[in-house]
Design an enzyme around this catalytic site. Structure first.
Site, short mmCIF file in Angstrom:
data_model
loop_
_atom_site.label_atom_id
_atom_site.label_comp_id
_atom_site.label_asym_id
_atom_site.label_seq_id
_atom_site.Cartn_x
_atom_site.Cartn_y
_atom_site.Cartn_z
N ASP A 100 44.80 15.09 36.00
CA ASP A 100 44.94 16.54 36.17
C ASP A 100 43.96 17.00 37.25
O ASP A 100 42.85 16.48 37.35
CB ASP A 100 44.62 17.23 34.84
N ASP A 139 39.93 33.23 29.20
CA ASP A 139 41.07 32.46 29.69
C ASP A 139 42.15 32.24 28.63
O ASP A 139 43.33 32.11 28.96
CB ASP A 139 40.62 31.08 30.19
N HIS A 173 40.65 20.57 27.72
CA HIS A 173 39.46 21.41 27.91
C HIS A 173 38.81 21.83 26.59
O HIS A 173 37.62 22.17 26.56
CB HIS A 173 39.80 22.67 28.71
N GLY A 220 39.95 27.07 28.84
CA GLY A 220 40.96 26.74 29.83
C GLY A 220 42.37 26.61 29.30
O GLY A 220 43.07 25.65 29.64
N HIS A 267 42.23 19.51 37.27
CA HIS A 267 41.04 20.02 36.60
C HIS A 267 40.36 18.91 35.81
O HIS A 267 41.03 18.12 35.14
CB HIS A 267 41.41 21.15 35.63
#
Length: 253
Positions: free
Chosen positions: A167, A88, A130, A138, A169
């Site tokens: 967020d 990612d 992250h 991430g 996520h």
């Protein structure tokens, strides 16, 4: 009335993984354009203090991240290819410096608050929630939030925190690194862990050991709008009602 600090400067555009990557310079550039249009030419600008980007020193970054990981990012930054995680977060030449600007700017925001220059401060490129102490994830290389927490503890003696993350996520890099920390209260509102990266953040997770009961995950179905959030808002208010944190951090996606 104290001013609101806003981080603003070209150096923040360096945190970009390429034009075809979801995390590219157009994100922050779009914010700067909107900010210029809505605030810089209005009387509201009198209430804002612009905060210039600052490059974080390595020793500050290492307050949260391991020395081995920092060295790994430095090497990848020189080579300029490959990935910092499992696919990612690409490496690019200068990624160490670009990431250090994000951290340093968040620390500068913190310092402005602690110096009473502003009541609140916002880093539009910050919130890289992250990244773990020893790894990227991430699109997040260095976790500026975690560094800020450890900086406040070391340099200003701040003990208790409230961290609120809305967020979509789950903010796994903060939630799990402070899972056993009783002085870090966390409210994380995110999409159901079964349908969105990083696949974490169950409501049953409430902290561990002495920190049990200091963490709250609120999961919402994919596609939820504000009404779904408001239905759970009373739970959040009850959770934080009696808290008296010395410092509040808000990650707003």
């Amino acid at each position: 009335m104290k001013k609101v600090g806003v981080a603003y400067g070209e150096a923040l555009l360096q945190y970009s993984f390429g034009i075809d990557h979801p995390m590219n310079f157009n994100r922050i550039r779009s914010f700067f354009r909107m900010f210029d249009k809505q605030f810089k030419e209005s009387t509201k600008f009198d209430d804002i203090l612009l905060i210039s980007p600052v490059l974080a020193q390595e020793e500050v970054i290492k307050l949260f991240h391991t020395e081995e990981y920092v060295e790994y990012v430095k090497k990848a930054s020189l080579n300029g290819f490959g990935y910092l995680d499992y696919g990612d977060t690409p490496a690019f030449k200068g990624v160490f410096e670009a990431s250090s600007y994000v951290v340093g700017t968040t620390i500068e925001c913190v310092e402005k608050i602690m110096d009473n220059a502003v009541a609140f401060a916002f880093n539009p490129m910050g919130g890289l929630h992250h990244a773990r102490r020893d790894s990227a994830a991430g699109f997040c290389v260095f976790n500026d939030i975690g560094v800020a927490v450890e900086f406040l503890r070391k340099e200003h003696g701040v003990k208790s925190f409230l961290y609120v993350d809305i967020d979509a996520h789950h903010g796994d890099g903060i939630f799990y690194e402070y899972l056993k920390d009783k002085d870090m209260w966390i409210v994380d509102v995110h999409e159901d862990w079964r349908t969105l990266y990083p696949g974490t953040g169950k409501e049953s997770e409430r902290g561990e050991g002495d920190a049990f009961g200091t963490k709250m995950n609120i999961t919402l179905p994919a596609g939820s709008d504000d009404s779904a959030f408001y239905k759970r808002f009373d739970e959040i208010k009850r959770f934080i009602a009696d808290l008296k944190p010395e410092f509040i951090i808000f990650q707003c996606g």
